[in-house]
Motif scaffolding. Structure first.
Motif, short mmCIF file in Angstrom:
data_model
loop_
_atom_site.label_atom_id
_atom_site.label_comp_id
_atom_site.label_asym_id
_atom_site.label_seq_id
_atom_site.Cartn_x
_atom_site.Cartn_y
_atom_site.Cartn_z
N LEU A 166 0.84 -1.20 0.00
CA LEU A 166 0.00 0.00 0.00
C LEU A 166 0.87 1.25 0.00
O LEU A 166 0.60 2.21 -0.74
CB LEU A 166 -0.91 -0.01 1.22
CG LEU A 166 -1.78 1.24 1.45
CD1 LEU A 166 -2.83 1.37 0.35
CD2 LEU A 166 -2.44 1.20 2.81
N VAL A 167 1.93 1.26 0.80
CA VAL A 167 2.82 2.42 0.86
C VAL A 167 3.51 2.63 -0.48
O VAL A 167 3.66 3.76 -0.96
CB VAL A 167 3.84 2.25 2.00
CG1 VAL A 167 4.88 3.35 1.97
CG2 VAL A 167 3.12 2.24 3.35
N GLU A 168 3.95 1.54 -1.11
CA GLU A 168 4.65 1.66 -2.39
C GLU A 168 3.73 2.17 -3.49
O GLU A 168 4.15 2.91 -4.38
CB GLU A 168 5.24 0.30 -2.77
CG GLU A 168 6.38 -0.15 -1.87
CD GLU A 168 6.88 -1.52 -2.23
OE1 GLU A 168 6.28 -2.14 -3.14
OE2 GLU A 168 7.86 -1.99 -1.62
N VAL A 169 2.46 1.76 -3.45
CA VAL A 169 1.53 2.19 -4.50
C VAL A 169 1.29 3.69 -4.43
O VAL A 169 1.25 4.38 -5.46
CB VAL A 169 0.21 1.41 -4.36
CG1 VAL A 169 -0.90 2.09 -5.16
CG2 VAL A 169 0.38 -0.02 -4.86
N SER A 172 5.33 8.46 -4.58
CA SER A 172 5.56 9.13 -5.86
C SER A 172 7.05 9.20 -6.16
O SER A 172 7.89 9.19 -5.25
CB SER A 172 4.98 10.56 -5.83
OG SER A 172 5.54 11.30 -4.77
N ASP A 173 7.38 9.27 -7.43
CA ASP A 173 8.77 9.33 -7.89
C ASP A 173 9.11 10.79 -8.21
O ASP A 173 8.61 11.35 -9.18
CB ASP A 173 8.96 8.45 -9.11
CG ASP A 173 10.43 8.30 -9.49
OD1 ASP A 173 11.26 8.94 -8.83
OD2 ASP A 173 10.73 7.54 -10.43
N ILE A 174 9.96 11.39 -7.37
CA ILE A 174 10.37 12.78 -7.56
C ILE A 174 11.87 12.80 -7.77
O ILE A 174 12.64 12.51 -6.85
CB ILE A 174 9.97 13.65 -6.35
CG1 ILE A 174 8.46 13.60 -6.14
CG2 ILE A 174 10.44 15.08 -6.55
CD1 ILE A 174 8.00 14.38 -4.93
N ASN A 175 12.28 13.13 -8.99
CA ASN A 175 13.70 13.21 -9.34
C ASN A 175 14.44 11.91 -9.01
O ASN A 175 15.56 11.91 -8.49
CB ASN A 175 14.36 14.38 -8.62
CG ASN A 175 13.79 15.72 -9.03
OD1 ASN A 175 13.37 15.90 -10.18
ND2 ASN A 175 13.74 16.66 -8.10
N GLY A 176 13.81 10.79 -9.29
CA GLY A 176 14.43 9.50 -9.06
C GLY A 176 14.34 8.99 -7.64
O GLY A 176 14.83 7.89 -7.36
N ASN A 177 13.72 9.72 -6.72
CA ASN A 177 13.58 9.30 -5.33
C ASN A 177 12.12 9.01 -5.02
O ASN A 177 11.23 9.79 -5.38
CB ASN A 177 14.10 10.38 -4.37
CG ASN A 177 15.57 10.68 -4.58
OD1 ASN A 177 16.35 9.77 -4.86
ND2 ASN A 177 15.94 11.94 -4.45
N ARG A 178 11.88 7.86 -4.38
CA ARG A 178 10.53 7.49 -4.01
C ARG A 178 10.14 8.23 -2.73
O ARG A 178 10.80 8.13 -1.69
CB ARG A 178 10.44 5.99 -3.77
CG ARG A 178 10.79 5.15 -4.97
CD ARG A 178 9.81 5.33 -6.12
NE ARG A 178 8.49 4.85 -5.78
CZ ARG A 178 7.46 4.90 -6.60
NH1 ARG A 178 7.58 5.45 -7.80
NH2 ARG A 178 6.29 4.42 -6.24
N THR A 179 9.07 9.00 -2.80
CA THR A 179 8.60 9.80 -1.67
C THR A 179 7.25 9.28 -1.22
O THR A 179 6.30 9.21 -2.01
CB THR A 179 8.49 11.28 -2.06
OG1 THR A 179 9.77 11.74 -2.53
CG2 THR A 179 8.06 12.12 -0.87
N VAL A 180 7.15 8.92 0.06
CA VAL A 180 5.91 8.41 0.64
C VAL A 180 5.11 9.58 1.19
O VAL A 180 5.68 10.47 1.84
CB VAL A 180 6.21 7.39 1.75
CG1 VAL A 180 4.92 6.83 2.32
CG2 VAL A 180 7.08 6.27 1.21
N PRO A 181 3.80 9.66 0.94
CA PRO A 181 3.00 10.73 1.53
C PRO A 181 3.14 10.74 3.05
O PRO A 181 3.09 9.70 3.71
CB PRO A 181 1.57 10.38 1.09
CG PRO A 181 1.74 9.58 -0.14
CD PRO A 181 3.00 8.79 0.04
#
Length: 499
Positions: A166-169, A172-181
């Protein structure tokens, strides 16, 4: 006598207790999380304790797997030695240590030492101790042992894996980094302190996993937790102070996502959206300046605006809701600037409905002074602001979508357009550089279509076709992301009646 004393004794192997202590003593099914669902339902979250930790349970499973692999290896090596001896062939060097280990006297001494060690300490503690101790060189295994079954130790970690999915879905991908809400990350961390939040997160995770893996068992488990979460939410909403807490707000938001995935009833999603807007209004803008409240409003603002248009709620058009949640460190982007304009659409639609129904002059929908603009003027003003916003966007900030090079032939629903010159044909799909550009572009088209004044039918038909041509990109690239779900709902708003 010596032979009888050295014979191995058959002792009953004790299994480690993996359930929490209340469920173990009452013989109730436990899902092995803290707090477990059984303790949450019975209101005893503080008493949900385990004799072993989650890490210990994982080590126990790994130790059992290693023992099985070692026994299998020893059996296969013995078979190889037997076959090589019978054929009078040279024994390989890597099998030479096994000849020394196969000495009956040494094997008997090893069994006696292990049996005495098990008598001196309980089975559970000795298993955990053996699992965490460093292995000798002769017993070293690869860092990633081969798993013989896909369900290996999944019974204990299935909930954690679903929550991680759920967290991975929703990251978001921002400048190559995965950012979790931030709101989802904090909700996962504090779920142990709130039975409602724990049940809501588990329900969303299991339903999501069931949809992605086509697993009806996971979906059913998620719906069972969903029923429990609804009961806890109903009790929390009855308390004036309790319903304003962050965990209730997050749970109500997750309920809407569950209905997007599952769709248990026809009006369930609409009711959850209306309830979420009511709760958002009661919380006031001051509770959304920082923390979970700010993140859940800023990250999901597109969904809040869409729900406000559907239910004709006008409070999001006030200046407090436009300015308070955003600071210098978190400024508005292209999408939020567009949402500031779209927040005025519900008021226009309410005025149109009131004018069509010949409402009373004292109604808040009607004009009370001559200085207030008419419905036509207000609609034209909104369209003008949308057009000005689009003209201010550069190609780098909001690139135009491009057509695919070919038409894909698969099971995806076919979309066809009607052209007076060429007749009915299937156009190529539209593709975007990323999901943010896709959500912003489709939002601009959908919000423009939601204003039922001032544009020709040809212009509306073109925008509606562009939204339909973008659905393949949304569904195939981001099937369960929030942006994709929002885009699917934006398509529904294209059917708003035009006056």
């Amino acid at each position: 006598m010596d032979t009888l004393s050295e014979a191995p004794r058959k002792t009953k192997k004790q299994r480690a207790v993996l359930s929490c202590m209340p469920c173990h003593f009452q013989k109730i099914k436990c899902n092995h999380v803290r707090p477990c669902s059984a303790c949450c339902v019975r209101g005893r979250q503080s008493k949900c304790e385990y004799t072993v930790t989650l890490e210990d349970r994982w080590f126990i499973e790994q130790a059992q797997l290693l023992r099985r692999l070692q026994q299998r290896r020893n059996f296969l090596e013995q078979r190889i030695l037997t076959l090589l001896s019978a054929s009078n062939k040279t024994i390989p060097v890597y099998l030479m240590p096994q000849i020394q280990q196969s000495d009956p006297s040494k094997q008997r001494e090893k069994q006696i030492r292990s049996r005495n060690a098990s008598r001196r300490s309980p089975t559970t503690k000795s298993t955990c101790r053996r699992a965490v101790q460093p292995k000798r060189k002769s017993d070293e295994q690869p860092q990633h042992p081969v798993q013989s079954s896909r369900n290996l130790h999944a019974r204990f970690t299935h909930t954690e894996r679903c929550i991680q999915s759920l967290v991975e879905v929703f990251s978001s991908d921002i400048n190559g980094n995965r950012t979790v809400p931030f709101w989802l990350e904090q909700a996962v961390q504090i779920r142990a302190s709130s039975p409602l939040l724990c049940a809501a997160i588990e329900a969303t995770s299991f339903v999501l996993m069931g949809k992605m893996a086509s697993d009806p068992k996971s979906t059913h488990a998620g719906l069972v937790r969903y029923t429990c979460a609804l009961r806890l939410a109903g009790a929390a909403l009855c308390e004036n102070v309790r319903r304003l807490h962050d965990d209730v707000f997050v749970a109500i938001t997750l309920f809407g996502m569950i209905e997007m995935y599952e769709g248990s009833s026809k009006d369930a999603l609409v009711k959850h959206q209306q309830g979420g807007l009511d709760l958002l209004y009661l919380r006031t803008p001051s509770n959304h300046c920082n923390g979970i409240g700010h993140s859940i409003y800023a990250d999901l603002r597109l969904s809040w605006i869409l729900s406000a248009i559907l239910h004709r709620r006008t409070f999001l058009a006030h200046d407090d809701w436009k300015t308070v949640p955003f600071t210098e460190t978190n400024p508005r982007n292209n999408l939020h600037s567009l949402l500031d304009i779209a927040a005025g659409i519900p008021l226009l639609l309410r005025r149109i409905e009131c004018a069509a129904q010949d409402s009373h002059p004292a109604s808040p929908c009607s004009s009370q002074n001559g200085s207030e603009p008419t419905v036509e003027e207000q609609g034209t003003y909104l369209l003008q602001r949308f057009q000005e916003w689009r003209e201010t966007q550069t190609v780098e900030a909001l690139p135009d979508p491009i057509e695919t090079l070919f038409i894909v032939l698969d099971d995806f629903p076919v979309f066809e357009v009607q052209d007076s010159a060429s007749g009915t044909h299937r156009p190529r799909d539209l593709i975007y550089s990323n999901v943010s550009t896709c959500a912003t572009t489709i939002s601009y088209w959908a919000f423009s279509l939601s204003v039922p004044l001032g544009r020709s039918l040809t212009w509306r038909y073109q925008y509606a076709c562009n939204i339909c041509r973008s659905m393949r990109f949304c569904v195939q690239n981001f099937p369960f992301s929030l942006a994709s779900l929002s885009c699917e709902h934006e398509e529904l708003y294209c059917t708003i009646p035009h006056f």
